[in-house]
Design an enzyme around this catalytic site. Sequence first.
Site, PDB file in Angstrom:
ATOM      1  N   SER A 132       0.866  -1.183   0.000  1.00 41.00           N
ATOM      2  CA  SER A 132       0.000   0.000   0.000  1.00 41.00           C
ATOM      3  C   SER A 132       0.898   1.226   0.000  1.00 41.00           C
ATOM      4  O   SER A 132       2.066   1.144   0.399  1.00 41.00           O
ATOM      5  CB  SER A 132      -0.842  -0.005   1.289  1.00 41.00           C
ATOM      6  OG  SER A 132      -1.531   1.208   1.461  1.00 41.00           O
ATOM      7  N   TYR A 145      -2.274  -1.433  10.898  1.00 43.45           N
ATOM      8  CA  TYR A 145      -2.302  -1.724   9.457  1.00 43.45           C
ATOM      9  C   TYR A 145      -0.978  -1.306   8.824  1.00 43.45           C
ATOM     10  O   TYR A 145      -0.378  -2.063   8.059  1.00 43.45           O
ATOM     11  CB  TYR A 145      -3.483  -1.004   8.805  1.00 43.45           C
ATOM     12  CG  TYR A 145      -3.558  -1.204   7.307  1.00 43.45           C
ATOM     13  CD1 TYR A 145      -3.894  -2.441   6.757  1.00 43.45           C
ATOM     14  CD2 TYR A 145      -3.283  -0.159   6.425  1.00 43.45           C
ATOM     15  CE1 TYR A 145      -3.969  -2.621   5.379  1.00 43.45           C
ATOM     16  CE2 TYR A 145      -3.355  -0.336   5.056  1.00 43.45           C
ATOM     17  CZ  TYR A 145      -3.694  -1.564   4.539  1.00 43.45           C
ATOM     18  OH  TYR A 145      -3.762  -1.749   3.171  1.00 43.45           O
TER      19      TYR A 145
END
Length: 272
Positions: A132, A145
Amino acid sequence: MKTILITGASSGIGRATALHFQAAGWNVAATMRKPADGKDLAGLERVAVLPLDVTDRASIEAAIQATLDRFGGIDVLLNNAGYGLAGPMEAVEPAQLERQFATNVFGPVYTMQACLPHFRARSSGLIINVTSIGGRLALPFNSLYHGTKFGLEGISESLALELQPLGIQVKLVEPGGVRTDFAGRSLDFMQKPGLSAYDASLQGAMSVFRDPARGQNYSDPAQIATVIYAAATDGKPQFRYLAGDDAKEMAGSRAQLSDEAYRDWAIQEYKL
Ligand SMILES: NC(=O)c1ccc[n+]([C@@H]2O[C@H](COP(=O)([O-])OP(=O)(O)OC[C@H]3O[C@@H](n4cnc5c(N)ncnc54)[C@H](OP(=O)(O)O)[C@@H]3O)[C@@H](O)[C@H]2O)c1
């Protein structure tokens, strides 16, 4: 004919990537927790829908063996399965923390570990890990995360060094915001009754994350699939592929700032 094995192919980026590679003539092992979610994919030629939960090592081994039996080999492993965990870190429950790392970090590690004997035997193979933009820079209230995505980036960067002499390549695809189930059913939230110290800053940050204008820059999953296809087929030694205009913009801006200047900017930007 080449073969890709994809984790988390039931929806979003994984599903779009399965469709993209199938349309390009590849064999596709579209793996997912519940194969019933892939009924339409199973009707396509050269697609095998197989059960694979990345937190279940036996299911990883079985899906890889079933792919080898059906297609005779695996050329590309795409570690895509993953989900988000948001909220103040202080509120995390042990089970939430463990599931987040079991899915986003240990799952890809076990999947790579299970594929490597096959890749070593043929002295070739490509691993693409979906991380990401959140594997490069941090946003507030996403600490764990980010921990998984920064972690998978570090694992991949080191692994690329140890696998290159064996003829095996590792690449990263780093999406920005993508219109998928990620911010809906795939998002877990940390909250603790009575913990109100973060309320004002959490509300500020959530108002920014939920601003409809923010979503205008997001990509469709098919755009991310195009970047994954390029990473699989361009024959380049390139390691990182930013995916989406917003990801490129964010990475560009972050690179111009010191850690401290970025922190000061983010505190203003996310109304903390
Ligand atoms: N959407 C974004 O804005 C964004 C941005 C950057 C990076 N990413 C990354 O992109 C990847 C795909 O997410 P997405 O956006 O496509 O979201 P999505 O539509 O929610 O897809 C997530 C996929 O992961 C699967 N999954 C979750 N836990 C699993 C497990 N234990 N074993 C196997 N599969 C599991 C889900 O399967 P089920 O259907 O069974 O739940 C689903 O197929 C993730 O790694 C995510 O971190 C997304």
